[in-house]
Design a protein around this motif. Sequence first.
Motif, short mmCIF file in Angstrom:
data_model
loop_
_atom_site.label_atom_id
_atom_site.label_comp_id
_atom_site.label_asym_id
_atom_site.label_seq_id
_atom_site.Cartn_x
_atom_site.Cartn_y
_atom_site.Cartn_z
N ARG A 3 6.57 -44.64 -15.33
CA ARG A 3 7.87 -45.15 -15.76
C ARG A 3 8.97 -44.27 -15.20
O ARG A 3 8.75 -43.07 -14.96
N ASN A 4 10.14 -44.83 -15.02
CA ASN A 4 11.30 -44.05 -14.59
C ASN A 4 12.34 -44.11 -15.70
O ASN A 4 12.96 -45.16 -15.92
N ILE A 5 12.50 -42.99 -16.39
CA ILE A 5 13.35 -42.97 -17.58
C ILE A 5 14.63 -42.19 -17.29
O ILE A 5 14.58 -41.04 -16.85
N LEU A 6 15.75 -42.83 -17.57
CA LEU A 6 17.05 -42.16 -17.44
C LEU A 6 17.46 -41.62 -18.81
O LEU A 6 17.56 -42.40 -19.77
N ILE A 7 17.65 -40.30 -18.89
CA ILE A 7 18.15 -39.71 -20.13
C ILE A 7 19.56 -39.20 -19.84
O ILE A 7 19.75 -38.36 -18.96
N THR A 8 20.56 -39.73 -20.55
CA THR A 8 21.93 -39.25 -20.32
C THR A 8 22.26 -38.15 -21.34
O THR A 8 21.74 -38.16 -22.45
N GLY A 9 23.08 -37.20 -20.90
CA GLY A 9 23.46 -36.10 -21.80
C GLY A 9 22.32 -35.12 -22.03
O GLY A 9 22.29 -34.40 -23.02
N GLY A 10 21.41 -35.05 -21.06
CA GLY A 10 20.21 -34.22 -21.22
C GLY A 10 20.47 -32.72 -21.12
O GLY A 10 19.59 -31.93 -21.43
N ALA A 11 21.69 -32.34 -20.69
CA ALA A 11 21.99 -30.90 -20.64
C ALA A 11 22.68 -30.43 -21.92
O ALA A 11 23.05 -29.26 -22.05
N GLY A 12 22.87 -31.34 -22.86
CA GLY A 12 23.48 -30.97 -24.14
C GLY A 12 22.44 -30.52 -25.14
O GLY A 12 21.27 -30.29 -24.79
N PHE A 13 22.86 -30.44 -26.38
CA PHE A 13 22.00 -29.90 -27.44
C PHE A 13 20.76 -30.79 -27.68
O PHE A 13 19.63 -30.41 -27.31
N ILE A 14 20.96 -31.98 -28.21
CA ILE A 14 19.81 -32.83 -28.55
C ILE A 14 19.13 -33.31 -27.27
O ILE A 14 17.90 -33.32 -27.16
N GLY A 15 19.96 -33.69 -26.27
CA GLY A 15 19.41 -34.20 -25.02
C GLY A 15 18.43 -33.24 -24.37
O GLY A 15 17.39 -33.65 -23.83
N SER A 16 18.72 -31.94 -24.43
CA SER A 16 17.81 -30.98 -23.76
C SER A 16 16.45 -30.95 -24.47
O SER A 16 15.41 -30.79 -23.82
N HIS A 17 16.45 -31.14 -25.78
CA HIS A 17 15.17 -31.19 -26.50
C HIS A 17 14.40 -32.47 -26.15
O HIS A 17 13.17 -32.46 -26.06
N VAL A 18 15.14 -33.57 -25.97
CA VAL A 18 14.47 -34.84 -25.63
C VAL A 18 13.91 -34.76 -24.21
O VAL A 18 12.75 -35.14 -23.96
N VAL A 19 14.70 -34.22 -23.28
CA VAL A 19 14.22 -34.09 -21.89
C VAL A 19 12.97 -33.21 -21.86
O VAL A 19 11.95 -33.57 -21.26
#
Length: 377
Positions: A3-19
């Motif tokens: 799959r190719n998943i786009l995660i936006t805001g991945g360098a922020g607080f919650i986003g970095s944990h999701v990435v």
Amino acid sequence: MKRNILITGGAGFIGSHVVRLFVNKYPDYHIVNLDKLTYAGNLANLKDIEDRPNYTFIKADIVDFEAMRRIMDEHGIDGIIHLAAESHVDRSIKDPFTFARTNVMGTLSLLQAAKEYWETLPEKYDGKRFYHISTDEVYGALELTNPEGIESPFTTAASSEHHHAYGTEFFLETTKYNPHSPYSASKASSDHFVRAYHDTYGMPTIVTNCSNNYGPYQFPEKLIPLFINNIRHRKPLPVYGKGENVRDWLYVEDHARAIDLIFHKGTIAETYNIGGFNEWKNIDIIKVIIKTVDRLLGNPEGYSDELITYVTDRLGHDMRYAIDSRKLQKELGWEPSLQFEEGIERTVRWYLDHQDWMDNISSGDYERYYEEMYKER
Ligand code: NAD
Ligand code: DAU
């Protein structure tokens, strides 16, 4: 499955944990982290995974529709987890336009880019997902009908040992939207656009509304990291109003696990509330933070109490947030993993052990941003 998943805001607080969770857990997925790197975005949050073969970082602005459209195509994106946003209520009071731009126009631009790309494919929306991360603040504020706290009727593994509810009402997925701050108004608007893209075009969307997160890598303008840092540097701890406002706290990795579960197993067009039934009055949480930091720094008990400084209240300060997350628990079997007492200990230790991370951020000028808004009373 690839799959190719786009995660936006991945360098922020919650986003970095999701990435981090997705890159580690799904080696077959290609994770594209798209972030504008505003003051809140920090690639140091992802140092441990930046060289992984299944990870790509793209610096871009979600408002830039042409760029979003191109990225969808170039990376064959089939799933989106959208976290990029302006996220701090105090900033929204000072600069609401930026919030409308990023949170509303940015979300719309991403929706339209996904729509146009997915409609070019033979299978169209089949197997696709647009997952929008929102907040409990869109529901407005609950009343503090029990200022001293009553035993909460609900519990999860995240609930504190002092298991209080400060009112009898909780936010449900069906609670009417009633945002008060420019931040929550912009998030509410973006939620409406996401649902409109499902209802109008049939886009496979999901929205979740989560309570206050805490944990490592949170930008130190937010209550918990700000206060840990200020105690360490013996700076005043600005308590807005009387410190009686109530927030419902969830450890950030438990939010990331919920996002993973909902992205894969959630029902299209549904809304899920995420929270751990863990309500705290600000002043009580501040006392826990002071106690924990003092203990870990070897200070005598009560040493930093004198730093508490009551300041002007936040304009339109919402009194109480309390999420009812029973739908997510019942339908998808989600349970938070970490009790609050353990989570806060882990969090304080992390900030004290990562002073270099904090110093890099603290060298910026964000502290002066709020100077004239919050004066000692
Ligand atoms: P954050 O401010 O720490 O991170 C936001 C990220 O988005 C940053 O990396 C920033 O660079 C990026 N960004 C901002 N504007 C952008 C733009 N125009 N284009 C691309 N990237 C952009 O925020 P957070 O606390 O991690 O929150 C993430 C999401 O979760 C937000 O949508 C927020 O509304 C939501 N949320 C947060 C909480 C919480 O307690 N922090 C709770 C519930 C929901
Ligand atoms: O509820 C979810 C929301 O939680 C998210 O949508 C937001 O993105 C996130 O920032 C958070 O919003 P809050 O406004 O609740 O978080 P903040 O950390 O700014 O403040 C928590 C509480 O502490 C709030 O009642 C205001 C108060 N406060 C905050 C700061 C920064 C103070 O008393 N002093 C402070 O210096």
